[in-house]
Structure formats: C-alpha cells, structure tokens
Design an enzyme around this catalytic site. Structure first.
Site, PDB file in Angstrom:
ATOM      1  N   GLU A  62       5.509   6.632  -3.985  1.00  0.00           N
ATOM      2  CA  GLU A  62       5.075   5.720  -5.045  1.00  0.00           C
ATOM      3  C   GLU A  62       3.716   5.117  -4.749  1.00  0.00           C
ATOM      4  OE1 GLU A  62       7.798   2.824  -6.648  1.00  0.00           O
ATOM      5  OE2 GLU A  62       9.526   3.992  -5.975  1.00  0.00           O
ATOM      6  N   ASP A  89      10.885   5.245  -3.715  1.00  0.00           N
ATOM      7  CA  ASP A  89      11.637   4.219  -2.994  1.00  0.00           C
ATOM      8  C   ASP A  89      13.152   4.437  -3.073  1.00  0.00           C
ATOM      9  OD1 ASP A  89       9.287   3.079  -2.273  1.00  0.00           O
ATOM     10  OD2 ASP A  89       9.390   1.392  -3.651  1.00  0.00           O
ATOM     11  N   TYR A  97      12.683  -1.052   4.606  1.00  0.00           N
ATOM     12  CA  TYR A  97      12.592  -1.293   3.161  1.00  0.00           C
ATOM     13  C   TYR A  97      13.093  -2.692   2.819  1.00  0.00           C
ATOM     14  CZ  TYR A  97      12.596  -0.196  -1.790  1.00  0.00           C
ATOM     15  OH  TYR A  97      12.343  -0.187  -3.146  1.00  0.00           O
TER      16      TYR A  97
END
Length: 788
Positions: free
Chosen positions: A7, A87, A298
C-alpha cells in the site's frame, strides 16, 4: 522477476532490501477505487457496489487510481508471479481484491501475502504462508461500506430538511456523537450536593483514618448533611482497634497495546490526538526511508497478545537486561470479535531503544517498547493493611477506617510506574503507612477535622475515555477509531475544551433529529449488533446480502415513519412550492436559504438571525424589473444585472451587497463604470475608481468615495507646471504630478482639497508601496480592470 504490491510507497525501499534483486516492489498508494462521490453507488435490490477509479489529487493525473494501476500493469508481462501484500486487515484485504480486479489478474497470476512487521524473518515467514484473497473479509469490508453509504445518503437529506441546514448522518460517528451529547446533558442536569465527612490523624501525621459514614446514611439520603454530626465525629480522640487485617497482594502488569489502548495511552501520557498517533505509528511500522525494516509491528490490531516467538524474544531480552521476568509467559483474554492471526503492537527489535524521525514518533516508540517489555515482567507485590478504629464522642460511637499499602517487590513497576492508558490521577483511598495494630488495643489520635465534600458531575469524554467506551461497547474496530473521532471534529459537531469533548449546537441538533425520528442505527445496541454481524461475514458465518438487505429494510421502514410522522416537519418550507428550505453558510459570504424542491423552483431567501426571510429586492433604475446579483466570471466581486427580456441590459456594480446607483459622466452623460484598482504588479489594492463607458470618445476618470464617483481635482505642479491630480491612496488623499513619466516625481499632501507641501515625518498622502506613481488611477500608470 516477481512483483510485490504494497500500500505505502514508504515500504518499497525496506522490502526491496529484504527481498533482493529478483523482486520488484511497487506501491498502490492506498485505495485505487472508491464508490462515486455524487451518487449512492449501490444497486438495489442486489446491493452490488459500483466502484470507480479514484481521481487524481488536486488535479494531478499521476496520482489517480488509473495512473497507479497503469504503472503496475507495465511490469506484469515480465512477472512470473504477483504478490499482493496490502495491510493485514479487512481494508487491506479489500484493497488486494481491487488490485486483482483492476489489473485483470487470474487466480493463477497472484498470491496474497501478509506480514505483521517489516523485518526479514516476518517477510520470509509470510512468503512461506501465501494464500488467495479471503473473500469473506472482503465481503465484510464491503458490508461496512454499503451500510455507511446507505445511512449517509438516505438519512442525511431527511435530517437536513428537518434541521434546515446541511447535516451528515454517519452510521457509527452518530453513535459516538450521541455518547458525547448524552454525557454533556447529564453534566448539565447534575446538581452538586454538599456533604460532610471527617478525618483523624495519628503518629504525628504518619497516617490517618477516614470516618465510615455508612451507619448514618440511607438509600434515600446517601450523604451526611449534618455538619454538627461530622464535627462530633472529628472530635473523637481515644480509639479502640476493632479489626486489623494484613494481606499480601499482587498486581499484574497491564496488557500490551492493541490499537484502542495505544490511542488511549498516547492521549493520556503524550497528549497526542488519534490522527497524530496513527500517523506516527504508520511511520514506525513502515520504517524511515531507506531503512531495511520497520521498527514496530502492525498497529491496527485488536489483539493484546504476542506470538510464541515474540514472547520468547521479549522474555529473553528482559532477563538479559536484569529485569524481573514472570515465571511463565503472560497471555490476556481476547475479546470474542478479535481478528485471528493478529498480535499486539511491539518493537521489531527490542535492542533498539530509540527510533523515529520526529519527537512524536520517538515518544510513541518508547511507549510501545516499554509496554511490550513490562507485559512479561513479574507482578508488583504489596502488603496491605486495613485497620478499623472505634471512637466515642458525646455518647455516639463512630467508626474510622485506615488503609495502607506498602510495596514489597516492584516487579513490572521497576520499568514503568503507571499504566499509561489509565486516566486516573494515581491517587487511591490509602491513608498512609498504616501499622498493624493489635486488636483491642487503644490508640490516641493527634487531631481531627471535618471534611467538606461535594459530589462531582460525570466527567466529559476525553479522546482516551471515548476510545475506551467505543471499544467496551463494541462500536467500531481498530481501523476506524481514529476516523470516527476525526469525522465528528471536522464536521464541527464537537469541540475540544481542555482536552475534553463538548458537543456544538449543530452536534446536539443532529443527535436530537436522529433520536426524534427513531433511527435505529443511533442506538448503541443496534450498532453493536451490526458490528457483530459484520464479524460473522468475515468468519463465513453470514452472507453479505442478507446482512445489508436486512439493515436496509429496517432503514426504509424508519424513513417511511419519518414521512408519516406529522410532528417531524421541515424546519422551514419554501413559500412557493412548500418543499424544505436549506440554509447555506459559506465562508466569507452571506448566508442564504435555498429551496430543495424541483429544479423549476429557484427560490432563494436571505438569512436573518438563523431564519429565512424574503430577499431584499432592488428595482432596475430604468425599467423597474428586480435586479439579479451575480458573481463575476472575471475579476473580483459581484455585479447586478437587469434580467428583463425587453432589452434593458442595465448593469450596476455591487457595493456591500447592494447595487450602486447609476452615475452619468459629467462630460458626455454616458454611464460611469466602477472598477477595482491594481498596483504595478497587477495585484488588487482594495481601492476603486470610475471610468466613462464612452470609450475613446470620452476618457473621463473619477475617484471613488464610499461607492460614489468624485471628480478628480487638478492644480498646477510647482516644479513643471503640468497638472497635478488629487488621488485617493491607502492613507487618504494626496496629489501627484501627471508628468511623472517625463521624470517629475512631485507629490504633495492634501489639505482641504488643495495641495500643500508634505510635512516632515507625516504619512499624509503616502502612496501604497508598489502602487505606482498616482495611487492607482488609470491615467497615473496603474492597470485598470474593465468589467464586461
């Protein structure tokens, strides 16, 4: 060659360094497609979503969704496989599906890969666990988009009609706003109750005991209102020890950070807002440009647990650092809707003590690192003492309680003193280092005093407490908390006062409208249930169409109920067609009201104290037809034109929202036209002048004073005998020689309409800097802008 699509462009260098020369890493720069902005974009009754490639930002074609897809497509012919590495959440899964679809990839052309951190081990492990796109997660994300869209597009117009101004209903944002509004109204309704307590002090102030008022209050009267009674309690001096309990307790460390806890801790300890926190966390996850890996895992996660490998790494690091490690790895109970496969937020390398390019990033990194390590440390241990003492005053028995706690082993508090996500002030009901007194023994108090107490109103929601409430009630998910809060702030539905949220009048109006209309989505239970249904879609236990169609059917019934409810009328109706009027407030422009009915009804009204009133009408000075005000296509400001079809064609200039009267040229009687003056650089000066519309036949120019033409006075120049002209400049009237082009720079001040020498140090007549020789007049070298 293999292609990996991520991304963020910031991940490209880090992943390229990890993967090597056989890979080409490219970025989609987030979403490439979205629902259309000016229409619903959902087909009924099938509820298919109609996506379109996103336009470029600020007119930059290279940032459009099409341009980004085309850049990736250029390399497909050389690729043996495409790895979609967006993601690891539902939104990322949906972006991967959009990329696959837009690029025209077959099932055999791609692999889906996710990693919770950008580091070699995590990337290698992810490439061993490739899979196909999880369509259940995609459908869950589409369900959220569809529901948000239906509420926004179907409810907002109805709500705006009821309020008479543009309001935007949000499926989840409106619930968060209602929490804030309900809390504010509870605060307003709160009435302070003054009451009394008592405290006695022992051993030179080393410890104290508080009066237990429970024998003197009841359910109907929960507070002691009798000050003399409190004074008698405070007067107790001789006490008998009724009980003395000594217990040992342990306090576990707080859990690692999930997204909600990270937002809370950053708000409480670092005073960072949700948007700033998520931006800093994103940068830490991606790592600095050119770095080999990111520095945290993350950050959009609802898990508070680590993987087995991470636990072992943290415990080994803590032990090597000489910290007290727990006997066994710590794990916390997850919420039922936590997404499987995610783990809590942690550093990718615990040996890195400082990371981040900005102070916000560095502070957030320290907070994450400290929390991750502390989660695996030993318990803090305490010795707790509770003593109950009984005293007698004026024949009445009073009981006092003293509580003390002494830390016997610091455990995790060796590393951090408090739970950073806790908004408490760190105080508790402890009353000092209370000794373990023998039961039945006597104890003499040093002194006693009355405590004048008062009840406290509920606290307003801070960003931390709001996120905590949303998570506790199942409202929103890790990826949406920041967006929920930002939306209600940006739309001016709430304001921040001393880091707490206060609803604006518009915000309260929105909530009242939704509640009065009976919309179910503004209820906590409905929204919580809908989040659970979306989770079921992601788990493959519910179907997208079933969930969305049921919500749509309920919404349709509620909308029908609004139309049938005679109490829910538009705030203001059009006097011509009875359709709702809408208030339009534009920055720097007058507020107006417009009809939302058929296109044939072009009713506009003025605003007076927030209500529509008939527009002021100005008749044409030639034919009496009401003039129409318009925005100039060229040049600044407005003008007025006669809309008569009889050939009148009268044009008038605008001054403070009113048409200027017609003025005739004093030489040829043709109409004069007002124009804005510009300086030598072509910039507006804020001054005006008048010119004759007779063209080359008459070149009359006049000055402007309060929207009226004033004749330019002249006088002979004392140096060259040419005419001097009286001009209006930034600092008032002044005189300038018309021979300035031939080198005469004479300028004089104005006094009573006549030129006089400039006084030393006086600013009188000083022209605007860069305005040109004659203050902006057309004949004095400035540029004039003739309106058409």
């Amino acid at each position: 060659m293999k292609i990996m699509v991520v991304e963020s462009p910031n991940k490209v260098k880090s992943l390229s360094a990890i993967l090597g020369d056989d890979w080409k890493v490219m970025a989609s720069s987030g979403h490439i497609r979205d629902l259309p902005k000016k229409e619903l974009g959902i087909s009924l009754p099938g509820f298919e979503l109609h996506y379109e490639l996103m336009p470029g930002l600020d007119g930059k074609p290279h940032t459009s969704g099409k341009a980004r897809v085309d850049r990736i497509r250029l390399h497909l012919s050389d690729a043996e496989m495409v790895y979609l590495a967006t993601d690891p959440d539902r939104e990322g899964e949906a972006i991967a599906w959009h990329l696959k679809d837009a690029l025209g990839l077959r099932e055999s052309d791609y692999q889906r890969v996710t990693f919770g951190s950008i580091e070699p081990a995590a990337v290698s492990d992810a490439l061993r666990k490739v899979r196909k796109i999880d369509m259940d997660s995609v459908y869950a994300q589409e369900g959220r988009r569809a529901l948000d869209r239906l509420v926004g597009y179907l409810v907002s117009p109805v709500l705006s009609d009821m309020a008479g101004m543009n309001l935007s209903a949000g499926r989840v944002q409106s619930v968060a706003l209602r929490l804030i509004v309900d809390r504010e109204r509870a605060i307003r309704a709160f009435r302070v109750t003054n009451h009394f307590g008592a405290v006695v002090v022992f051993d030179g102030g080393a410890w104290s005991a508080k009066w237990d008022t429970s024998p003197f209050v009841s359910e109907d009267e929960p507070y002691v209102m009798d000050e003399p009674l409190a004074a008698r309690a405070a007067g107790c001096k001789a006490f008998r020890v009724e009980t003395a309990d000594v217990k040992h307790s342990k306090e576990n460390p707080p859990s690692p950070f999930d997204t909600a806890l990270l937002l809370q801790a950053a708000s409480v300890k670092l005073k960072m807002g949700a948007a700033e926190t998520m931006k800093a966390a994103q940068a830490l996850f991606e790592g600095p440009p050119g770095a080999e890996h990111g520095v945290i895992t993350y950050h959009r996660t609802d898990s508070v647990n680590f993987s087995e490998e991470s636990l072992a790494e943290i415990r080994a690091y803590a032990q090597a650092a000489g910290l007290p490690v727990a006997d066994k790895p710590r794990k916390w109970k997850e919420s039922e809707d936590a997404q499987a496969g995610h783990q809590a937020i942690r550093p990718t390398d615990l040996a890195v003590e400082e990371a981040g390019e900005t102070e916000a990033q560095r502070s957030l990194y320290r907070l994450i690192r400290e929390r991750a390590i502390a989660s695996q440390l030993a318990e803090a241990q305490y010795c707790n003492t509770v003593v109950r003492l009984v005293g007698v005053s004026e024949g009445t028995e009073f009981t006092f309680v003293a509580k003390g706690r002494v830390m016997t082993a610091a455990g995790w508090r060796t590393l951090t003193r408090i739970d950073a996500a806790d908004e408490g002030d760190g105080k508790d009901d402890e009353t000092g280092a209370v000794p373990a007194l023998p039961v039945g023994s006597g104890k003499q108090a040093d002194s006693g005093e009355i405590s004048k107490l008062k009840t406290a109103a509920p606290a307003r929601y801070t960003e931390a407490s709001l996120v905590k409430k949303l998570k506790a009630d199942g409202i929103g998910r890790p990826a949406t908390y920041s967006a929920i809060i930002n939306t209600i702030q940006q739309r001016n539905y709430v304001a921040l006062e001393k880091r707490a949220y206060v609803p604006t009048p518009i915000g309260e109006m929105l909530v009242d409208g939704l509640v009065k209309a009976g919309f179910g989505f503004v209820e906590l239970g409905f929204t919580r249930d809908m989040e659970a249904r979306l989770d079921l879609i992601a788990k493959g236990q519910a179907q997208y169409r079933d969930v969305v169609s049921a919500a749509h059917a309920q919404l349709q019934q509620e909308l029908i109920g609004v139309t049938l409810n005679t109490d829910l009328k538009p705030a203001h109706s059009c006097p011509n067609c009875n359709a709702p009027l809408r208030r339009l407030q534009r920055p720097g422009k007058a507020t107006i009201w417009f009809c939302t009915g058929e296109a044939t009804c072009k009713t506009f009204m003025d605003d007076e104290n927030g209500k529509p009133v008939a527009r002021k009408s100005y008749p044409c000075p030639k034919c009496s037809t009401p003039l129409r005000r318009f925005k100039r296509k060229k040049g600044p400001g407005y003008g007025w034109v006669c809309p008569s079809t009889s050939g009148c064609e009268t044009f008038l200039d605008d001054h403070n929202g009113k048409p200027l009267a017609l003025h005739a040229c004093p030489k040829c009687s043709r109409p004069l036209r007002r124009y804005p003056k510009k300086n030598a650089d072509g910039k507006l000066t804020g001054l005006h002048g008048w010119f004759c519309t007779g063209g080359d036949e008459c070149k009359t120019h006049m000055e402007d004073v309060n929207g009226k033409p004033v004749e330019i006075r002249t006088a002979p120049c004392p140096k060259c005998d040419r005419l001097m002209h009286r001009r209006m400049g930034q600092y008032g009237w002044y005189w300038g020689c018309s021979g300035y082009r031939d080198g005469c720079k004479t300028m004089m001040a104005d006094e009573g309409g006549k030129p006089v020498p400039k006084r030393s140090g006086s600013g009188s007549g000083k022209p605007r800097t860069g305005q040109g020789r004659g203050g902006g007049g057309a004949k004095s070298g400035s540029t004039r802008s003739k309106p058409k």
